[in-house]
Design a protein around this motif. Sequence first.
Motif, PDB file in Angstrom:
ATOM      1  N   LEU A   5      39.170  45.902  49.912  1.00 39.93           N
ATOM      2  CA  LEU A   5      38.606  46.258  51.211  1.00 39.93           C
ATOM      3  C   LEU A   5      38.497  45.023  52.095  1.00 39.93           C
ATOM      4  N   PHE A   6      39.070  45.117  53.290  1.00 42.76           N
ATOM      5  CA  PHE A   6      38.959  44.055  54.277  1.00 42.76           C
ATOM      6  C   PHE A   6      38.054  44.530  55.417  1.00 42.76           C
ATOM      7  N   GLY A   7      37.269  43.618  55.960  1.00 41.72           N
ATOM      8  CA  GLY A   7      36.347  44.006  57.026  1.00 41.72           C
ATOM      9  C   GLY A   7      35.060  44.597  56.492  1.00 41.72           C
ATOM     10  N   ALA A   8      34.674  44.200  55.285  1.00 38.83           N
ATOM     11  CA  ALA A   8      33.523  44.819  54.621  1.00 38.83           C
ATOM     12  C   ALA A   8      32.188  44.472  55.259  1.00 38.83           C
ATOM     13  N   THR A   9      32.147  43.461  56.116  1.00 38.02           N
ATOM     14  CA  THR A   9      30.876  43.107  56.765  1.00 38.02           C
ATOM     15  C   THR A   9      30.775  43.688  58.176  1.00 38.02           C
ATOM     16  N   GLY A  10      31.803  44.392  58.617  1.00 38.43           N
ATOM     17  CA  GLY A  10      31.768  45.035  59.927  1.00 38.43           C
ATOM     18  C   GLY A  10      30.993  46.336  59.890  1.00 38.43           C
ATOM     19  N   ILE A  25      33.364  53.317  42.395  1.00 37.36           N
ATOM     20  CA  ILE A  25      34.719  52.805  42.527  1.00 37.36           C
ATOM     21  C   ILE A  25      34.678  51.283  42.557  1.00 37.36           C
ATOM     22  N   GLU A  26      35.559  50.660  41.800  1.00 40.72           N
ATOM     23  CA  GLU A  26      35.617  49.201  41.770  1.00 40.72           C
ATOM     24  C   GLU A  26      36.204  48.678  43.080  1.00 40.72           C
ATOM     25  N   VAL A  27      35.525  47.705  43.674  1.00 39.11           N
ATOM     26  CA  VAL A  27      35.937  47.199  44.977  1.00 39.11           C
ATOM     27  C   VAL A  27      35.988  45.673  44.958  1.00 39.11           C
ATOM     28  N   THR A  28      37.054  45.144  45.551  1.00 38.57           N
ATOM     29  CA  THR A  28      37.141  43.713  45.828  1.00 38.57           C
ATOM     30  C   THR A  28      37.140  43.531  47.332  1.00 38.57           C
ATOM     31  N   VAL A  29      36.234  42.694  47.836  1.00 36.73           N
ATOM     32  CA  VAL A  29      36.176  42.437  49.267  1.00 36.73           C
ATOM     33  C   VAL A  29      36.507  40.970  49.528  1.00 36.73           C
ATOM     34  N   LEU A  30      37.209  40.735  50.625  1.00 39.85           N
ATOM     35  CA  LEU A  30      37.513  39.381  51.083  1.00 39.85           C
ATOM     36  C   LEU A  30      36.718  39.152  52.363  1.00 39.85           C
ATOM     37  N   VAL A  31      35.805  38.196  52.332  1.00 43.76           N
ATOM     38  CA  VAL A  31      34.933  37.953  53.476  1.00 43.76           C
ATOM     39  C   VAL A  31      34.833  36.452  53.739  1.00 43.76           C
ATOM     40  N   ARG A  32      34.566  36.119  54.984  1.00 44.03           N
ATOM     41  CA  ARG A  32      34.401  34.703  55.331  1.00 44.03           C
ATOM     42  C   ARG A  32      33.044  34.181  54.866  1.00 44.03           C
TER      43      ARG A  32
END
Length: 207
Positions: A5-10, A25-32
């Motif tokens: 998931l991208f944009g997880a902090t929006g 559900i297993e989730v990987t997030v890419l966040v700054r």
Amino acid sequence: MKIALFGATGRVGKDILLLLLKNNIEVTVLVRDPEKVQLHEGLTVLQGDARNRADIERALENADVVISALGTDQTTVLTESITHIIATMKNRNIRRIVTIGTAGILDSRTEPGLLRYESSESKQRSKVAAKEHHRVFQILSTSMLDWTIVCPTYLPSGDVTNDYIIERDRLPVGAVRTTTGDTALFAYNELMENKHIGYRVGIMSPE
């Protein structure tokens, strides 16, 4: 199923993340900024930039499906990231992607051959964000992936109503708003059901 998931902090991304985790559900997030994401069982948080190919590759390492709820941020982050996402998906044989777009890239009802942001239907003064979403639509259209673009109209923060109305490639008649909750729920449902592969989907919440 494992989700990248991208944009997880929006605003929409946060609601999508909650739905995924709620349903185990297993989730990987890419966040700054990882501090903006609350730790949870089944959640992997990676620090990085969606415009960086190596960071995208890390995020998709174990993914089966991709969701992008990235915003434009008045930059080219969408087109830069989608290029890396698509290339990495193809390398890893990942086919399914759901993205959050904007109603501006849906077909105009009043001016055939134009998108809403190009027509008199658009009330937005700035077309920067719509143009960026349009480029993402064009890139996905030629990607040969199984894509769906969720296209909300005016997007206030709001809860799930579950009474949303959708229409392929156009904004439903009478649409005024789409809550962040309904946008996230439809994106989640589409991920589970795969009913609108290869379409932009306009969505509206009830008044």
